[in-house]
Design a protein around this motif. Structure first.
Motif, short mmCIF file in Angstrom:
data_model
loop_
_atom_site.label_atom_id
_atom_site.label_comp_id
_atom_site.label_asym_id
_atom_site.label_seq_id
_atom_site.Cartn_x
_atom_site.Cartn_y
_atom_site.Cartn_z
N HIS A 81 -71.24 -41.79 160.92
CA HIS A 81 -72.49 -41.20 160.42
C HIS A 81 -73.63 -42.22 160.37
CE1 HIS A 81 -71.05 -37.17 158.43
NE2 HIS A 81 -70.79 -37.25 159.72
N ILE A 84 -75.36 -42.61 163.69
CA ILE A 84 -76.36 -41.58 164.00
C ILE A 84 -77.68 -41.96 163.34
CG2 ILE A 84 -76.98 -39.12 163.88
CD1 ILE A 84 -74.08 -38.49 163.06
N MET A 85 -77.61 -42.26 162.04
CA MET A 85 -78.84 -42.55 161.27
C MET A 85 -79.57 -43.77 161.80
SD MET A 85 -77.46 -41.79 157.40
CE MET A 85 -75.78 -41.17 157.35
N CYS A 144 -72.49 -44.19 150.02
CA CYS A 144 -73.61 -43.36 150.46
C CYS A 144 -74.92 -43.82 149.79
CB CYS A 144 -73.37 -41.89 150.14
SG CYS A 144 -71.98 -41.16 151.05
N GLU A 145 -74.84 -44.14 148.50
CA GLU A 145 -76.03 -44.63 147.80
C GLU A 145 -76.55 -45.91 148.45
OE1 GLU A 145 -74.77 -44.99 143.70
OE2 GLU A 145 -74.46 -42.82 143.50
N GLN A 147 -76.15 -46.87 151.56
CA GLN A 147 -76.76 -46.55 152.86
C GLN A 147 -78.17 -45.97 152.66
OE1 GLN A 147 -76.32 -47.05 155.99
NE2 GLN A 147 -77.39 -45.41 157.08
N GLN A 148 -78.33 -45.12 151.65
CA GLN A 148 -79.66 -44.54 151.38
C GLN A 148 -80.64 -45.65 150.96
OE1 GLN A 148 -80.66 -41.09 151.65
NE2 GLN A 148 -82.62 -42.16 151.57
N LEU A 149 -80.19 -46.57 150.10
CA LEU A 149 -81.06 -47.67 149.68
C LEU A 149 -81.45 -48.52 150.89
CD1 LEU A 149 -79.31 -48.83 146.37
CD2 LEU A 149 -81.54 -47.71 146.58
N MET A 151 -81.77 -47.55 153.95
CA MET A 151 -82.79 -46.82 154.71
C MET A 151 -84.13 -46.86 153.95
SD MET A 151 -80.78 -43.62 156.56
CE MET A 151 -80.51 -42.63 155.10
N ASN A 152 -84.07 -46.72 152.62
CA ASN A 152 -85.31 -46.81 151.83
C ASN A 152 -86.00 -48.15 152.04
OD1 ASN A 152 -84.64 -44.35 150.76
ND2 ASN A 152 -84.24 -45.07 148.68
N PRO B 27 -80.02 -43.43 144.35
CA PRO B 27 -81.43 -43.23 144.69
C PRO B 27 -81.79 -41.74 144.76
CG PRO B 27 -80.20 -43.92 146.63
CD PRO B 27 -79.24 -43.96 145.48
N LEU B 30 -81.29 -39.46 147.75
CA LEU B 30 -79.94 -38.97 148.05
C LEU B 30 -79.59 -37.74 147.24
CD1 LEU B 30 -77.35 -39.78 149.68
CD2 LEU B 30 -76.58 -40.98 147.63
N ASN B 104 -81.50 -37.36 158.70
CA ASN B 104 -80.67 -38.42 158.11
C ASN B 104 -80.37 -38.13 156.64
OD1 ASN B 104 -80.61 -39.73 160.50
ND2 ASN B 104 -81.97 -41.42 159.92
N LEU B 108 -76.65 -37.54 154.95
CA LEU B 108 -76.11 -38.39 153.89
C LEU B 108 -75.96 -37.63 152.57
CD1 LEU B 108 -75.20 -41.33 153.79
CD2 LEU B 108 -77.51 -41.96 153.06
#
Lengths: 328, 328
Positions: A81, A84-85, A144-145, A147-149, A151-152, B27, B30, B104, B108
């Motif tokens: 995943h 992809i992102m 997951c958190e 990965q989101q951070l 990206m942020n 975050p 998410l 994305n 996620l």
């Protein structure tokens, strides 16, 4: 290592288990990408840590191949995943799943991988099952958190050292902590031992990521597998850049800002220029100190364990030290 | 329904549980999409089935709000990811997550939802936990298989009736079967009862999907929520089209093939033309017969249950009959 026979035996057993495991057959569009990604190999570090942590307290590690492999399946799910992102074209030198098939396939096959990772944990004895699944679920959400951070952070001008360390803790380190804790849990080690195993994994995990950041700039070109300076060219907010932005001042700060601003610049000149600034303000030493502090914290936890088998402990120590000393 | 007070009470308790449940905070990128999608509402059919199945054997359904909601969270996870794959702009009349944020984020946040669905099942008593997770994991994998088959079918010229029924069984029906089976399992109903609950859910689930296919063409325009004939315009391989392709011959077969071939045709004319062919070869009656057979098979299972509380049984029956009799 004087005698790595026991390690090779464990690794071979693990690899055999992973290779013979059937995720599913039909529809093949769903399951082939899983076999493909799992078949690309990799060092299988996480399941190995689970097996070695288990072996600190119990010898019959063959009993937990399924649970150990679950950690590897979860890790590969995140790769499928994340690729992809991140629009990554390659993984372990081969086309990523979304490139070889398409993004929809990578989404759906990844989803099934996460389900299968849970399924592989269900071989756990009833009295340990809930605890194993609780810490796995907490870790999975944290990854997951992270990965989101990550990206942020790409969208931000500056990121604090604290925020960066928290991001890499979540994105990569907690899974190493979980892998070790799971091994201890399955061997029915006491709660204090599990905490130490977890802290060992998280601390060395942060150290590994910082070492990745360092190697991008200061690796030996001959030994390093990829282009030196890739992170510099991409303006990636690594520990080195974050500290340099924090510590540089005056003309040096302006020069660093200018290199970051220039996107279409001569790449080689940019790597050279930014590296010179890092050298000027002692970023290499500072990062090496931080890495050493992480590894020291980790090994302090390891040294505090009350394990039944000292040979197993030195095996685990050796595996992690080998990872620390890698140069690519 | 003569007295729907007990039902309203259960639904309100469930809705309150879902609304107050905290998936996570940081975050926010998410977790906000999860709150958004779960907050769009819907009929909450699946968790209601879990609660009603539990209530057949035990009265304290408030004990399993977490597990029942897990089924709804899983269902919404599949919606979040399917909407990316199907490039759907709207869900329950509002922008889909990948439209309101981006793909994305939808990938996620969906991943975390799947983790949370598992986490919500962990409140299950230890002696039932492994069974609950095993059937959940099997169902979750099957739902992904169904979605993959559905995507595969879009690329095929023809699909057999058998393959289509298998696809809708996996994509939508097994989750209804699981929802009911889970309720029975948590109430410690005997294995034969669980099998019947599951078969009840799967059979009516297939019936619901076939009814969806039928309503697309034969719904009362005034009552139907969306455009009549949408599936015809999109050449969607519904049960009606599959049977028509199988049964038509001669000039009628050629005419049907011609309507399918023409993509830029007058939409109203196409809906009218294809519907006329369906009428000509009796597709409506044939589909209604098939739907009735599915519902009859389902209710045969329901009638074979040995439940403690006949009032609870009539409540479950009524809820499913209301769903069957819907006209949109």
């Amino acid at each position: 290592m004087a005698n790595n026979q026991p390690l090779v035996g464990i690794q071979e057993g693990l690899e055999q288990f992973i290779q013979q495991y059937t995720f599913g057959k039909e529809p093949k569009e769903l399951y082939e990408p899983i076999d493909y990604l799992m078949g690309l190999g990799g060092k299988r570090i996480r399941p190995l840590l689970t097996l070695l942590a288990y072996r600190l307290y119990k010898s019959d590690y063959q009993q937990i191949f399924s649970q150990a492999s679950s950690v590897e399946v979860f890790h590969n799910f995140t790769l499928m995943h994340d690729d992809i992102m991140d629009e990554a074209p390659l993984r372990r030198g081969m086309p990523t799943v979304h490139e070889k098939w398409n993004a929809n396939t990578a989404i759906l096959s990844g989803d099934v991988m996460l389900v299968k990772a849970y399924e592989m944990l269900l071989d756990t004895p009833q009295e340990l099952l809930r605890d194993a699944l609780r810490i796995f679920s907490r870790t999975a959400a944290e990854v997951c958190e992270g990965q989101q951070l990550d990206m942020n952070f790409e969208q931000l001008g500056t990121v604090s050292e604290e925020a960066y360390l928290n991001m890499i803790r979540l994105k990569t380190a907690v899974l190493l902590g979980f892998a070790l804790q799971l091994g201890g849990l399955l061997a029915e080690a006491p709660a204090e031992e599990l905490e130490k195993l977890y802290a060992f994994g998280v601390n060395v995990g942060i150290g590994f990521q910082l070492k990745d950041d360092l190697l991008d700039v200061y690796a030996d070109k001959a030994k390093f597998g990829k282009q030196v300076g890739g992170d510099i060219i991409a303006n990636k907010k690594t520990y080195l850049l974050i500290k340099a932005l924090e510590l540089a001042d005056g003309a040096v700060k302006d020069e660093l800002a200018e290199w970051i601003r220039q996107e279409t610049v001569d790449k080689e000149a940019k790597v050279k220029g930014v590296t010179r600034i890092y050298d000027l303000i002692g970023i290499r030493q500072l990062t090496e100190n931080k890495i050493k502090a992480c590894f020291d914290s980790g090994f302090e936890q390891l040294n505090g364990l009350r394990v039944a088998d000292p040979t197993a402990l030195s095996l685990l120590r050796q595996v992690v030290e080998d990872l620390i000393n890698r140069e690519k």
